[in-house]
Design a protein around this motif. Structure first.
Motif, PDB file in Angstrom:
ATOM      1  N   ARG A 179       0.859  -1.185   0.000  1.00 13.82           N
ATOM      2  CA  ARG A 179       0.000   0.000   0.000  1.00 13.82           C
ATOM      3  C   ARG A 179       0.893   1.231   0.000  1.00 13.82           C
ATOM      4  O   ARG A 179       1.974   1.228   0.579  1.00 13.82           O
ATOM      5  CB  ARG A 179      -0.924  -0.006   1.214  1.00 13.82           C
ATOM      6  CG  ARG A 179      -1.815  -1.247   1.276  1.00 13.82           C
ATOM      7  CD  ARG A 179      -2.679  -1.375   0.018  1.00 13.82           C
ATOM      8  NE  ARG A 179      -3.481  -2.588   0.026  1.00 13.82           N
ATOM      9  CZ  ARG A 179      -3.276  -3.617  -0.771  1.00 13.82           C
ATOM     10  NH1 ARG A 179      -2.280  -3.608  -1.637  1.00 13.82           N
ATOM     11  NH2 ARG A 179      -4.056  -4.663  -0.726  1.00 13.82           N
ATOM     12  N   TYR A 180       0.426   2.292  -0.630  1.00  9.91           N
ATOM     13  CA  TYR A 180       1.281   3.438  -0.911  1.00  9.91           C
ATOM     14  C   TYR A 180       0.456   4.705  -0.989  1.00  9.91           C
ATOM     15  O   TYR A 180      -0.774   4.670  -0.994  1.00  9.91           O
ATOM     16  CB  TYR A 180       2.010   3.226  -2.240  1.00  9.91           C
ATOM     17  CG  TYR A 180       1.068   2.799  -3.343  1.00  9.91           C
ATOM     18  CD1 TYR A 180       0.307   3.726  -4.037  1.00  9.91           C
ATOM     19  CD2 TYR A 180       0.905   1.453  -3.657  1.00  9.91           C
ATOM     20  CE1 TYR A 180      -0.573   3.332  -5.021  1.00  9.91           C
ATOM     21  CE2 TYR A 180       0.020   1.049  -4.644  1.00  9.91           C
ATOM     22  CZ  TYR A 180      -0.712   1.995  -5.321  1.00  9.91           C
ATOM     23  OH  TYR A 180      -1.593   1.598  -6.293  1.00  9.91           O
ATOM     24  N   ARG A 181       1.150   5.831  -1.067  1.00  3.48           N
ATOM     25  CA  ARG A 181       0.527   7.126  -1.313  1.00  3.48           C
ATOM     26  C   ARG A 181       0.860   7.529  -2.756  1.00  3.48           C
ATOM     27  O   ARG A 181       1.910   7.177  -3.272  1.00  3.48           O
ATOM     28  CB  ARG A 181       1.093   8.190  -0.367  1.00  3.48           C
ATOM     29  CG  ARG A 181       0.937   7.897   1.113  1.00  3.48           C
ATOM     30  CD  ARG A 181      -0.461   8.193   1.655  1.00  3.48           C
ATOM     31  NE  ARG A 181      -0.909   9.527   1.383  1.00  3.48           N
ATOM     32  CZ  ARG A 181      -0.799  10.561   2.206  1.00  3.48           C
ATOM     33  NH1 ARG A 181      -0.223  10.400   3.374  1.00  3.48           N
ATOM     34  NH2 ARG A 181      -1.255  11.748   1.869  1.00  3.48           N
ATOM     35  N   VAL A 182      -0.037   8.283  -3.365  1.00  2.00           N
ATOM     36  CA  VAL A 182       0.135   8.724  -4.750  1.00  2.00           C
ATOM     37  C   VAL A 182       0.386  10.231  -4.768  1.00  2.00           C
ATOM     38  O   VAL A 182      -0.256  10.985  -4.033  1.00  2.00           O
ATOM     39  CB  VAL A 182      -1.122   8.384  -5.587  1.00  2.00           C
ATOM     40  CG1 VAL A 182      -1.015   8.924  -7.000  1.00  2.00           C
ATOM     41  CG2 VAL A 182      -1.358   6.892  -5.600  1.00  2.00           C
ATOM     42  N   ALA A 183       1.325  10.668  -5.609  1.00  2.00           N
ATOM     43  CA  ALA A 183       1.653  12.093  -5.763  1.00  2.00           C
ATOM     44  C   ALA A 183       1.937  12.716  -4.399  1.00  2.00           C
ATOM     45  O   ALA A 183       1.422  13.778  -4.060  1.00  2.00           O
ATOM     46  CB  ALA A 183       0.549  12.836  -6.513  1.00  2.00           C
ATOM     47  N   TYR A 184       2.788  12.088  -3.638  1.00  2.00           N
ATOM     48  CA  TYR A 184       3.084  12.491  -2.266  1.00  2.00           C
ATOM     49  C   TYR A 184       4.259  13.461  -2.223  1.00  2.00           C
ATOM     50  O   TYR A 184       5.290  13.218  -2.842  1.00  2.00           O
ATOM     51  CB  TYR A 184       3.400  11.244  -1.438  1.00  2.00           C
ATOM     52  CG  TYR A 184       3.633  11.505   0.019  1.00  2.00           C
ATOM     53  CD1 TYR A 184       2.579  11.852   0.848  1.00  2.00           C
ATOM     54  CD2 TYR A 184       4.899  11.398   0.566  1.00  2.00           C
ATOM     55  CE1 TYR A 184       2.781  12.086   2.200  1.00  2.00           C
ATOM     56  CE2 TYR A 184       5.118  11.625   1.911  1.00  2.00           C
ATOM     57  CZ  TYR A 184       4.055  11.971   2.718  1.00  2.00           C
ATOM     58  OH  TYR A 184       4.270  12.207   4.046  1.00  2.00           O
ATOM     59  N   GLU A 185       4.093  14.552  -1.501  1.00  2.00           N
ATOM     60  CA  GLU A 185       5.146  15.555  -1.324  1.00  2.00           C
ATOM     61  C   GLU A 185       5.687  15.457   0.098  1.00  2.00           C
ATOM     62  O   GLU A 185       5.128  16.051   1.013  1.00  2.00           O
ATOM     63  CB  GLU A 185       4.601  16.958  -1.583  1.00  2.00           C
ATOM     64  CG  GLU A 185       4.199  17.208  -3.018  1.00  2.00           C
ATOM     65  CD  GLU A 185       3.740  18.640  -3.270  1.00  2.00           C
ATOM     66  OE1 GLU A 185       3.898  19.499  -2.378  1.00  2.00           O
ATOM     67  OE2 GLU A 185       3.222  18.880  -4.358  1.00  2.00           O
ATOM     68  N   PRO A 186       6.777  14.736   0.299  1.00  2.00           N
ATOM     69  CA  PRO A 186       7.256  14.518   1.663  1.00  2.00           C
ATOM     70  C   PRO A 186       8.088  15.657   2.252  1.00  2.00           C
ATOM     71  O   PRO A 186       8.235  15.745   3.462  1.00  2.00           O
ATOM     72  CB  PRO A 186       8.126  13.270   1.528  1.00  2.00           C
ATOM     73  CG  PRO A 186       8.628  13.332   0.141  1.00  2.00           C
ATOM     74  CD  PRO A 186       7.522  13.960  -0.665  1.00  2.00           C
ATOM     75  N   LEU A 187       8.612  16.523   1.416  1.00  2.00           N
ATOM     76  CA  LEU A 187       9.510  17.564   1.899  1.00  2.00           C
ATOM     77  C   LEU A 187       8.781  18.898   1.997  1.00  2.00           C
ATOM     78  O   LEU A 187       8.281  19.416   1.000  1.00  2.00           O
ATOM     79  CB  LEU A 187      10.720  17.695   0.968  1.00  2.00           C
ATOM     80  CG  LEU A 187      11.488  16.402   0.677  1.00  2.00           C
ATOM     81  CD1 LEU A 187      12.612  16.669  -0.299  1.00  2.00           C
ATOM     82  CD2 LEU A 187      12.002  15.784   1.953  1.00  2.00           C
ATOM     83  N   LYS A 188       8.726  19.437   3.183  1.00  2.00           N
ATOM     84  CA  LYS A 188       8.069  20.727   3.402  1.00  2.00           C
ATOM     85  C   LYS A 188       8.823  21.832   2.667  1.00  2.00           C
ATOM     86  O   LYS A 188      10.045  21.908   2.717  1.00  2.00           O
ATOM     87  CB  LYS A 188       8.018  21.055   4.897  1.00  2.00           C
ATOM     88  CG  LYS A 188       7.289  20.038   5.730  1.00  2.00           C
ATOM     89  CD  LYS A 188       5.813  20.070   5.468  1.00  2.00           C
ATOM     90  CE  LYS A 188       5.120  19.076   6.404  1.00  2.00           C
ATOM     91  NZ  LYS A 188       3.988  18.461   5.803  1.00  2.00           N
ATOM     92  N   GLY A 189       8.072  22.673   1.976  1.00  2.00           N
ATOM     93  CA  GLY A 189       8.669  23.798   1.282  1.00  2.00           C
ATOM     94  C   GLY A 189       9.331  23.461  -0.044  1.00  2.00           C
ATOM     95  O   GLY A 189       9.916  24.329  -0.684  1.00  2.00           O
ATOM     96  N   VAL A 190       9.252  22.189  -0.471  1.00  2.00           N
ATOM     97  CA  VAL A 190       9.846  21.770  -1.742  1.00  2.00           C
ATOM     98  C   VAL A 190       8.738  21.167  -2.589  1.00  2.00           C
ATOM     99  O   VAL A 190       8.119  20.186  -2.195  1.00  2.00           O
ATOM    100  CB  VAL A 190      10.967  20.720  -1.519  1.00  2.00           C
ATOM    101  CG1 VAL A 190      11.547  20.272  -2.846  1.00  2.00           C
ATOM    102  CG2 VAL A 190      12.047  21.278  -0.621  1.00  2.00           C
ATOM    103  N   ARG A 191       8.466  21.767  -3.739  1.00  2.00           N
ATOM    104  CA  ARG A 191       7.382  21.288  -4.597  1.00  2.00           C
ATOM    105  C   ARG A 191       7.850  20.144  -5.483  1.00  2.00           C
ATOM    106  O   ARG A 191       7.999  20.282  -6.688  1.00  2.00           O
ATOM    107  CB  ARG A 191       6.852  22.428  -5.460  1.00  2.00           C
ATOM    108  CG  ARG A 191       6.052  23.442  -4.678  1.00  2.00           C
ATOM    109  CD  ARG A 191       5.406  24.461  -5.573  1.00  2.00           C
ATOM    110  NE  ARG A 191       4.588  23.813  -6.584  1.00  2.00           N
ATOM    111  CZ  ARG A 191       4.486  24.222  -7.837  1.00  2.00           C
ATOM    112  NH1 ARG A 191       5.163  25.261  -8.250  1.00  2.00           N
ATOM    113  NH2 ARG A 191       3.726  23.578  -8.696  1.00  2.00           N
TER     114      ARG A 191
END
Length: 131
Positions: free
Chosen positions: A25-37
């Motif tokens: 199971r996974y996340r899709v289009a995940y942005e893990p880094l704050k402040g980095v697009r």
């Protein structure tokens, strides 16, 4: 260019279906880094594994990419910029403790899934031993 999807492409959907079918199971289009697009196409958040599925045209695949004849200078610069941003993304994720897996859209889906499972399994074992 508005019709070019940034997510849910055919290769991405095929990869996600295969990974899901194998029990991950996974996340899709995940942005893990704050402040980095920058977003991973598939992310395994607990073990910090990010998968990027790169298109042969947009990322300059060494096997399949050919520079278009129309507006060649623009496209060459565009692809070089994409490649530089990908290297920067890999470094940013690595600095934050993530493992990055890059996959070309033409790669065999089942081989890719095996590589993802192997990496996720190794990270689970590593993280379990670190507690």
């Amino acid at each position: 260019m508005r019709l070019n999807r940034s997510r849910d492409t055919r290769p991405e959907l095929a990869l996600r279906r295969a990974v899901f079918a194998r029990g991950l199971r996974y996340r899709v289009a995940y942005e893990p880094l704050k402040g980095v697009r920058r977003s991973a196409d598939i992310a395994f958040t607990k073990v910090k594994v990010a998968v990027f599925l790169d298109g042969c045209f947009w990322r300059g695949c060494p096997t399949h990419y050919t520079t278009p004849k129309a507006n060649a200078e623009f496209w060459a610069k565009k692809v070089k910029g994409n490649q530089a941003r990908d290297r920067e993304t890999d470094a940013l994720f690595a600095d934050a403790g993530w493992v990055v897996i890059r996959v070309w859209e033409h790669e065999d889906v089942m081989e890719t899934v095996d590589r993802i499972i192997e990496t996720v399994t190794e990270r689970r074992a590593l993280m379990a031993n670190s507690y």
